[in-house]
Design a protein around this motif. Structure first.
Motif, PDB file in Angstrom:
ATOM      1  N   ALA A   1       0.655   3.069 -63.155  1.00  0.00           N
ATOM      2  CA  ALA A   1       1.162   1.692 -63.234  1.00  0.00           C
ATOM      3  C   ALA A   1       0.051   0.757 -63.683  1.00  0.00           C
ATOM      4  O   ALA A   1      -0.592   0.103 -62.840  1.00  0.00           O
ATOM      5  CB  ALA A   1       1.723   1.247 -61.886  1.00  0.00           C
ATOM      6  N   PRO A   2      -0.211   0.683 -64.973  1.00  0.00           N
ATOM      7  CA  PRO A   2      -1.268  -0.206 -65.457  1.00  0.00           C
ATOM      8  C   PRO A   2      -1.065  -1.635 -64.948  1.00  0.00           C
ATOM      9  O   PRO A   2       0.042  -2.162 -64.963  1.00  0.00           O
ATOM     10  CB  PRO A   2      -1.114  -0.136 -66.980  1.00  0.00           C
ATOM     11  N   GLY A   3      -2.132  -2.226 -64.453  1.00  0.00           N
ATOM     12  CA  GLY A   3      -2.067  -3.588 -63.957  1.00  0.00           C
ATOM     13  C   GLY A   3      -1.861  -3.698 -62.456  1.00  0.00           C
ATOM     14  O   GLY A   3      -1.987  -4.798 -61.896  1.00  0.00           O
ATOM     15  N   ALA A   4      -1.543  -2.604 -61.787  1.00  0.00           N
ATOM     16  CA  ALA A   4      -1.369  -2.654 -60.336  1.00  0.00           C
ATOM     17  C   ALA A   4      -2.706  -2.868 -59.644  1.00  0.00           C
ATOM     18  O   ALA A   4      -3.752  -2.437 -60.131  1.00  0.00           O
ATOM     19  CB  ALA A   4      -0.727  -1.355 -59.835  1.00  0.00           C
ATOM     20  N   ALA A   5      -2.685  -3.550 -58.502  1.00  0.00           N
ATOM     21  CA  ALA A   5      -3.890  -3.696 -57.682  1.00  0.00           C
ATOM     22  C   ALA A   5      -4.221  -2.336 -57.071  1.00  0.00           C
ATOM     23  O   ALA A   5      -3.329  -1.610 -56.636  1.00  0.00           O
ATOM     24  CB  ALA A   5      -3.659  -4.731 -56.585  1.00  0.00           C
ATOM     25  N   VAL A   6      -5.509  -2.000 -57.024  1.00  0.00           N
ATOM     26  CA  VAL A   6      -5.934  -0.659 -56.635  1.00  0.00           C
ATOM     27  C   VAL A   6      -6.665  -0.705 -55.290  1.00  0.00           C
ATOM     28  O   VAL A   6      -7.579  -1.515 -55.097  1.00  0.00           O
ATOM     29  CB  VAL A   6      -6.861  -0.041 -57.708  1.00  0.00           C
ATOM     30  N   TYR A   7      -6.279   0.210 -54.379  1.00  0.00           N
ATOM     31  CA  TYR A   7      -6.888   0.254 -53.049  1.00  0.00           C
ATOM     32  C   TYR A   7      -7.264   1.691 -52.683  1.00  0.00           C
ATOM     33  O   TYR A   7      -6.497   2.628 -52.929  1.00  0.00           O
ATOM     34  CB  TYR A   7      -5.913  -0.282 -51.992  1.00  0.00           C
ATOM     35  N   ARG A   8      -8.444   1.832 -52.090  1.00  0.00           N
ATOM     36  CA  ARG A   8      -8.886   3.111 -51.538  1.00  0.00           C
ATOM     37  C   ARG A   8      -9.719   2.865 -50.287  1.00  0.00           C
ATOM     38  O   ARG A   8     -10.023   1.717 -49.951  1.00  0.00           O
ATOM     39  CB  ARG A   8      -9.709   3.912 -52.558  1.00  0.00           C
ATOM     40  N   LEU A   9     -10.087   3.944 -49.615  1.00  0.00           N
ATOM     41  CA  LEU A   9     -10.831   3.862 -48.359  1.00  0.00           C
ATOM     42  C   LEU A   9     -12.043   4.774 -48.387  1.00  0.00           C
ATOM     43  O   LEU A   9     -12.158   5.640 -49.258  1.00  0.00           O
ATOM     44  CB  LEU A   9      -9.930   4.302 -47.193  1.00  0.00           C
ATOM     45  N   GLN A  10     -12.908   4.605 -47.397  1.00  0.00           N
ATOM     46  CA  GLN A  10     -13.929   5.595 -47.085  1.00  0.00           C
ATOM     47  C   GLN A  10     -13.343   6.455 -45.969  1.00  0.00           C
ATOM     48  O   GLN A  10     -13.249   6.022 -44.823  1.00  0.00           O
ATOM     49  CB  GLN A  10     -15.232   4.936 -46.627  1.00  0.00           C
ATOM     50  N   GLN A  11     -12.912   7.649 -46.303  1.00  0.00           N
ATOM     51  CA  GLN A  11     -12.203   8.489 -45.342  1.00  0.00           C
ATOM     52  C   GLN A  11     -13.175   9.138 -44.360  1.00  0.00           C
ATOM     53  O   GLN A  11     -14.248   9.601 -44.742  1.00  0.00           O
ATOM     54  CB  GLN A  11     -11.384   9.537 -46.090  1.00  0.00           C
ATOM     55  N   ILE A  12     -12.756   9.153 -43.084  1.00  0.00           N
ATOM     56  CA  ILE A  12     -13.672   9.627 -42.030  1.00  0.00           C
ATOM     57  C   ILE A  12     -13.005  10.635 -41.093  1.00  0.00           C
ATOM     58  O   ILE A  12     -13.507  10.912 -40.019  1.00  0.00           O
ATOM     59  CB  ILE A  12     -14.216   8.436 -41.217  1.00  0.00           C
ATOM     60  N   HIS A  13     -11.863  11.198 -41.491  1.00  0.00           N
ATOM     61  CA  HIS A  13     -11.159  12.206 -40.687  1.00  0.00           C
ATOM     62  C   HIS A  13     -10.745  11.654 -39.318  1.00  0.00           C
ATOM     63  O   HIS A  13     -10.829  12.341 -38.309  1.00  0.00           O
ATOM     64  CB  HIS A  13     -12.013  13.456 -40.520  1.00  0.00           C
ATOM     65  N   GLY A  14     -10.276  10.405 -39.314  1.00  0.00           N
ATOM     66  CA  GLY A  14      -9.806   9.798 -38.077  1.00  0.00           C
ATOM     67  C   GLY A  14      -8.337   9.458 -38.162  1.00  0.00           C
ATOM     68  O   GLY A  14      -7.595  10.027 -38.961  1.00  0.00           O
ATOM     69  N   ASN A  15      -7.904   8.489 -37.342  1.00  0.00           N
ATOM     70  CA  ASN A  15      -6.493   8.091 -37.348  1.00  0.00           C
ATOM     71  C   ASN A  15      -6.308   6.595 -37.601  1.00  0.00           C
ATOM     72  O   ASN A  15      -5.233   6.052 -37.321  1.00  0.00           O
ATOM     73  CB  ASN A  15      -5.810   8.498 -36.044  1.00  0.00           C
ATOM     74  N   ALA A  16      -7.330   5.940 -38.137  1.00  0.00           N
ATOM     75  CA  ALA A  16      -7.203   4.512 -38.441  1.00  0.00           C
ATOM     76  C   ALA A  16      -6.375   4.315 -39.705  1.00  0.00           C
ATOM     77  O   ALA A  16      -6.566   5.018 -40.710  1.00  0.00           O
ATOM     78  CB  ALA A  16      -8.585   3.884 -38.615  1.00  0.00           C
TER      79      ALA A  16
END
Length: 292
Positions: free
Chosen positions: A66-81
């Motif tokens: 989806a060109p133009g969509a806002a992009v989100y990612r995380l720093q994954q830590i193997h938790g449940n947050a």
């Protein structure tokens, strides 16, 4: 096979075991490279991308979906947050800098608005993409065995419900991950997973007791292993059982018939290779004004 522009759809062969009626998985291509989609999520732009796209990350891969969509990612830590996108800033295209980007630590993302691309990465853990046909909102979850033992998927579902979702409107696709047949773990690890789905009387039992309870289930996530104090565990099925306890019907959940450990041509596997290399999975929220 169907062809549309640069995208080729090739339906993945599957025996259908444990799959919702009418669901299927398809190989798509972008630039000649393969990624996987699920028919349950066909109304949402999404993909479980293969190692062929490495080292491309969420910004580049969002251009595929989806060109133009806002992009989100995380720093994954193997938790449940689990975080909402409203708590974060979207990613921006890289610029020359000596600074290393920092990301919020969590393993689940829930969309807060329209046209938001949510991404998680994995190399044997379970990538889970969730869509709500009522609100158009989506979630992306990284569910390794630790996150599953901490019930990260029920936490993500709880946040979607708080945002207005109804359980019956949720569609959940669990992407390529290590298969139970090849995932050897200790009895203690298996028991920590089993404790999330066992009745209270069984939870207070020994690790061996919890594993015995799991072995007796009609759709058991455990397989025997020839090595003492070891078992094989299907983490995806553990997540399915947690969802069923919430009241989510099995027809709302699809499991990709692909094993990252066994398919070295398409997927990185930490258990197989011991390398910290990942593939990305993402989904884009739909407009709340358009029918889903």
């Amino acid at each position: 096979m169907t062809v549309a522009g640069d995208r080729v759809t090739n339906f993945l062969n599957s025996d259908g075991a444990g799959q919702p009626e009418g669901s299927s998985w398809q190989w798509q291509t972008s630039g000649g490279l393969p990624y996987l989609t699920c028919s349950l999520l066909s109304r949402w732009s999404h993909g479980f991308f293969t190692r062929d796209f490495s080292p491309s990350g969420p910004i580049e891969l969002t251009e595929v979906l989806a060109p133009g969509a806002a992009v989100y990612r995380l720093q994954q830590i193997h938790g449940n947050a689990v975080l909402k996108t409203s708590q974060l800033s979207p990613m921006v295209a890289s610029v020359p800098s000596t600074a290393t980007p920092t990301y919020a630590e969590a393993d689940g993302l829930v969309a807060s608005g329209d046209l938001e691309a949510l991404w998680v990465c994995s190399a044997d853990c379970v990538p889970v993409l969730i869509a709500d046909s009522g609100t158009g909102l989506v979630a992306a979850v990284h569910a390794g065995w630790r996150g599953t033992a901490a019930k990260i998927l029920p936490e993500a579902i709880a946040q979607l419900l708080a945002a207005g979702s109804q359980l019956e409107n949720l569609k959940i696709a669990m992407g390529p991950a290590i298969a139970g047949e090849v995932y050897q773990v200790s009895v203690e690890v298996a028991a920590s997973l089993g404790a999330t789905i066992a009745p209270e009387s069984a939870v207070s039992a020994t690790a061996d007791g919890i594993c015995e309870f799991l072995h007796q289930l009609p759709e058991s996530p455990l397989l025997t292993d020839p090595e003492p104090s070891k078992v094989r565990v299907d983490v995806r099925l553990c997540n399915v059982l947690q969802l069923q306890q919430l009241g989510i019907d099995r027809s709302q959940v699809a499991l990709a018939p692909v094993c990252t450990y066994s398919d070295s041509a398409r997927f990185f596997s930490y258990r197989r290779d011991g390398l910290k290399k990942v593939q990305w999975s993402g989904i884009v929220s739909a407009s709340r004004t358009s029918p889903c």
